[in-house]
Design a protein around this motif. Sequence first.
Motif, PDB file in Angstrom:
ATOM      1  N   UNK A  26      -3.931  -2.728 -17.369  1.00  0.00           N
ATOM      2  CA  UNK A  26      -3.023  -1.616 -17.744  1.00  0.00           C
ATOM      3  C   UNK A  26      -3.588  -0.965 -19.088  1.00  0.00           C
ATOM      4  N   UNK A  27      -4.221   0.196 -18.776  1.00  0.00           N
ATOM      5  CA  UNK A  27      -4.718   1.073 -19.882  1.00  0.00           C
ATOM      6  C   UNK A  27      -3.795   1.574 -20.816  1.00  0.00           C
ATOM      7  N   UNK A  28      -2.495   2.049 -20.323  1.00  0.00           N
ATOM      8  CA  UNK A  28      -1.648   2.403 -21.072  1.00  0.00           C
ATOM      9  C   UNK A  28      -1.133   1.490 -22.151  1.00  0.00           C
ATOM     10  N   UNK A  29      -1.285   0.314 -21.865  1.00  0.00           N
ATOM     11  CA  UNK A  29      -0.566  -0.739 -22.831  1.00  0.00           C
ATOM     12  C   UNK A  29      -1.679  -1.536 -23.646  1.00  0.00           C
ATOM     13  N   UNK A  30      -3.038  -0.962 -23.102  1.00  0.00           N
ATOM     14  CA  UNK A  30      -4.299  -1.776 -23.477  1.00  0.00           C
ATOM     15  C   UNK A  30      -4.260  -3.367 -23.237  1.00  0.00           C
ATOM     16  N   UNK A  31      -3.797  -3.653 -22.201  1.00  0.00           N
ATOM     17  CA  UNK A  31      -3.647  -5.101 -21.533  1.00  0.00           C
ATOM     18  C   UNK A  31      -4.339  -5.371 -20.338  1.00  0.00           C
ATOM     19  N   UNK A  32      -4.733  -6.637 -20.319  1.00  0.00           N
ATOM     20  CA  UNK A  32      -5.185  -7.276 -18.875  1.00  0.00           C
ATOM     21  C   UNK A  32      -4.540  -8.488 -18.693  1.00  0.00           C
ATOM     22  N   UNK A  33      -3.987  -8.807 -17.353  1.00  0.00           N
ATOM     23  CA  UNK A  33      -3.403  -9.936 -16.951  1.00  0.00           C
ATOM     24  C   UNK A  33      -4.087 -10.667 -16.186  1.00  0.00           C
ATOM     25  N   UNK A  34      -3.946 -11.850 -16.115  1.00  0.00           N
ATOM     26  CA  UNK A  34      -4.597 -12.651 -15.074  1.00  0.00           C
ATOM     27  C   UNK A  34      -3.414 -13.755 -14.707  1.00  0.00           C
TER      28      UNK A  34
END
Length: 67
Positions: free
Chosen positions: A30-38
């Motif tokens: 999620x580039x808008x939140x500067x986040x990667x989820x696994x």
Amino acid sequence: MSVRTRRTHLGPSVGSYGWPGFYGTAWYNDPAEDMTTIFIMQRAHAGDQRLPMWHDFWTAVYQAIDD
């Protein structure tokens, strides 16, 4: 690979991309939140984003954001 083109409910922002795997192994960026989820699970059909567990997962992930 999937790309989010609209926000329908709690979860990844527009422009997010990732892979909802059939057996539940999924990742999203999620580039808008500067986040990667696994998310890692081995269960058939677990990648179906309509399952209630995904609502719980996205609720927990986005509630954890501390701006």
